[in-house]
Scaffold this active site. Structure first.
Site, mmCIF file in Angstrom:
data_model
loop_
_atom_site.group_PDB
_atom_site.id
_atom_site.type_symbol
_atom_site.label_atom_id
_atom_site.label_comp_id
_atom_site.label_asym_id
_atom_site.label_seq_id
_atom_site.Cartn_x
_atom_site.Cartn_y
_atom_site.Cartn_z
ATOM 1 C CE1 TYR A 170 -13.868 7.884 14.466
ATOM 2 C CE2 TYR A 170 -13.024 7.933 16.703
ATOM 3 C CZ TYR A 170 -13.028 8.443 15.411
ATOM 4 O OH TYR A 170 -12.195 9.487 15.082
ATOM 5 C CB THR A 205 -14.227 18.838 11.942
ATOM 6 O OG1 THR A 205 -14.485 17.546 12.504
ATOM 7 C CG2 THR A 205 -12.800 19.253 12.254
HETATM 8 N N1 LIG Z 1 -12.576 15.930 14.486
HETATM 9 C C1 LIG Z 1 -12.064 15.236 15.475
HETATM 10 O O1 LIG Z 1 -12.211 15.577 16.648
HETATM 11 C C2 LIG Z 1 -11.223 13.995 15.188
HETATM 12 C C3 LIG Z 1 -10.657 13.327 16.290
HETATM 13 C C4 LIG Z 1 -9.886 12.195 16.075
HETATM 14 C C5 LIG Z 1 -9.719 11.710 14.796
HETATM 15 N N2 LIG Z 1 -10.295 12.356 13.748
HETATM 16 C C6 LIG Z 1 -10.087 11.791 12.417
HETATM 17 O O2 LIG Z 1 -9.626 12.777 11.525
HETATM 18 C C7 LIG Z 1 -10.059 12.488 10.192
HETATM 19 C C8 LIG Z 1 -10.724 13.714 9.589
HETATM 20 O O3 LIG Z 1 -11.856 14.051 10.393
HETATM 21 P P1 LIG Z 1 -12.636 15.443 10.331
HETATM 22 O O4 LIG Z 1 -12.868 15.851 11.729
HETATM 23 O O5 LIG Z 1 -11.993 16.380 9.376
HETATM 24 O O6 LIG Z 1 -14.038 14.944 9.762
HETATM 25 P P2 LIG Z 1 -14.997 15.578 8.627
HETATM 26 O O7 LIG Z 1 -16.298 14.871 8.756
HETATM 27 O O8 LIG Z 1 -14.987 17.061 8.715
HETATM 28 O O9 LIG Z 1 -14.253 15.127 7.310
HETATM 29 C C9 LIG Z 1 -14.187 13.771 6.909
HETATM 30 C C10 LIG Z 1 -14.127 13.732 5.401
HETATM 31 O O10 LIG Z 1 -14.096 12.362 4.973
HETATM 32 C C11 LIG Z 1 -14.982 12.242 3.864
HETATM 33 N N3 LIG Z 1 -15.448 10.867 3.719
HETATM 34 C C12 LIG Z 1 -16.331 10.201 4.506
HETATM 35 N N4 LIG Z 1 -16.530 8.970 4.030
HETATM 36 C C13 LIG Z 1 -15.749 8.845 2.924
HETATM 37 C C14 LIG Z 1 -15.522 7.817 1.988
HETATM 38 N N5 LIG Z 1 -16.166 6.636 2.076
HETATM 39 N N6 LIG Z 1 -14.647 8.041 0.981
HETATM 40 C C15 LIG Z 1 -14.016 9.232 0.880
HETATM 41 N N7 LIG Z 1 -14.190 10.259 1.702
HETATM 42 C C16 LIG Z 1 -15.056 10.067 2.725
HETATM 43 C C17 LIG Z 1 -16.118 13.203 4.167
HETATM 44 O O11 LIG Z 1 -16.862 13.527 2.989
HETATM 45 C C18 LIG Z 1 -15.353 14.371 4.755
HETATM 46 O O12 LIG Z 1 -14.915 15.278 3.756
HETATM 47 C C19 LIG Z 1 -11.001 11.277 10.338
HETATM 48 O O13 LIG Z 1 -10.290 10.096 10.036
HETATM 49 C C20 LIG Z 1 -11.387 11.286 11.793
HETATM 50 O O14 LIG Z 1 -11.761 10.021 12.296
HETATM 51 C C21 LIG Z 1 -11.051 13.489 13.920
#
Ligand SMILES: NC(=O)c1ccc[n+]([C@@H]2O[C@H](COP(=O)([O-])OP(=O)(O)OC[C@H]3O[C@@H](n4cnc5c(N)ncnc54)[C@H](O)[C@@H]3O)[C@@H](O)[C@H]2O)c1
Length: 264
Positions: A170, A205
């Protein structure tokens, strides 16, 4: 409606997720027209419990926005598929007339120690988090050039800045997103296309719920100087800023929203 994004057409990936739906709602409130993209499948939950349908969530968010007087549609998109990217950008331009903003928010997480990493899992996470961002920029740039410019927002992470001691695959993708952002920002600066990254800290999330073991949550919160996880709206305000003309002198930058995690 304060209208910081009035007249802007936005394509947002991962719109059904926790950070995605918060961004969709706030951008709509600020006057944006939205194409909400998501994988049209349910996520796989590690312990086998029933998953919330994130695709359904994207559809419900679009409906909610329309009912509140905004403008939002949904498109199925697997960000690892180049042909689907072309189609999603085409559908956005056909439907709304142009593309101003792309938010490459879709992402997956893989919570494992290095010795438990597998080749398949590595390719899967690189495909979504890294290749997905590259393909998104590639698909959006020509439409933005046609439109005289645009803003692209790529989702990196604090784990693209600092080591976590876990989830090396990741981390590799999020570090790559930060540098792809800087490289592409330089390549298209003359086309009036700004490209920036958001680096979220920890947010509760689906991504967190479905992959980080509950017993790890307490120790993780302790690492945050503000002693709490972020609220999805706190990311959405960053997205609105980078999507709007308020950030007109910013390109190739990281916007870190982490409660102080990366300070020490
Ligand atoms: N939640 C955290 O703590 C956090 C921290 C750092 C970075 N992020 C980043 O923020 C972004 C959003 O994360 P989140 O927490 O809302 O996660 P989440 O799992 O709630 O949402 C991610 C979304 O991406 C979609 N997805 C997954 N694979 C896919 C694909 N191949 N094509 C299209 N859509 C796809 C999922 O269906 C989901 O709706 C991500 O890039 C994640 O890495 C999140």
């Amino acid at each position: 409606m304060t209208g910081r994004l009035n007249g802007k057409v936005v394509l947002l990936t991962g719109a059904g997720g926790g950070l995605g739906s918060a961004q969709a709602r706030l951008m709509a409130k600020e006057g944006a027209t939205l194409m909400l993209a998501n994988l049209p499948e349910d996520p796989v939950i590690a312990d086998g419990k029933a998953a919330t349908s994130l695709w359904e969530n994207a559809q419900n968010t679009a409906k909610e926005i329309r009912e509140a007087g905004g403008n939002a549609e949904v498109v199925a998109l697997d960000v690892t598929d180049e042909a689907q990217w072309s189609d999603a950008v085409k559908q956005t331009v056909d439907h709304f007339g142009k593309l101003d903003v792309l938010v490459n928010n879709a992402g997956i997480y893989y919570h494992a120690g290095l010795l438990d990493h597998t080749v398949d899992k590595f390719h899967q996470i690189v495909g979504v988090n890294q290749l997905g961002v590259l393909l998104g920029m590639k698909a959006a740039v020509p439409a933005m050039k046609d439109n005289g410019g645009g803003s692209i927002i790529n989702f990196a992470s604090i784990y693209g800045i600092a080591g976590a001691g876990v989830s090396t695959a990741y981390q590799s993708t999020k570090g790559a997103v930060r540098l792809m952002t800087k490289s592409a920002a330089l390549e298209f600066v003359g086309d009036n296309i700004r490209i920036n990254a958001i680096c979220p800290g920890m947010f509760d999330t689906n991504l967190f719920e479905s992959s980080v073991p509950k017993e790890a949550w307490g120790p993780l919160v302790d690492l945050v100087p503000m002693k709490r996880f972020g609220k999805p709206e706190e990311i959405a305000y960053g997205t609105v800023f980078l999507a709007s003309d308020e950030s007109s002198f910013m390109t190739g930058s990281d916007l870190v929203i982490d409660g102080g995690y990366t300070c020490p």
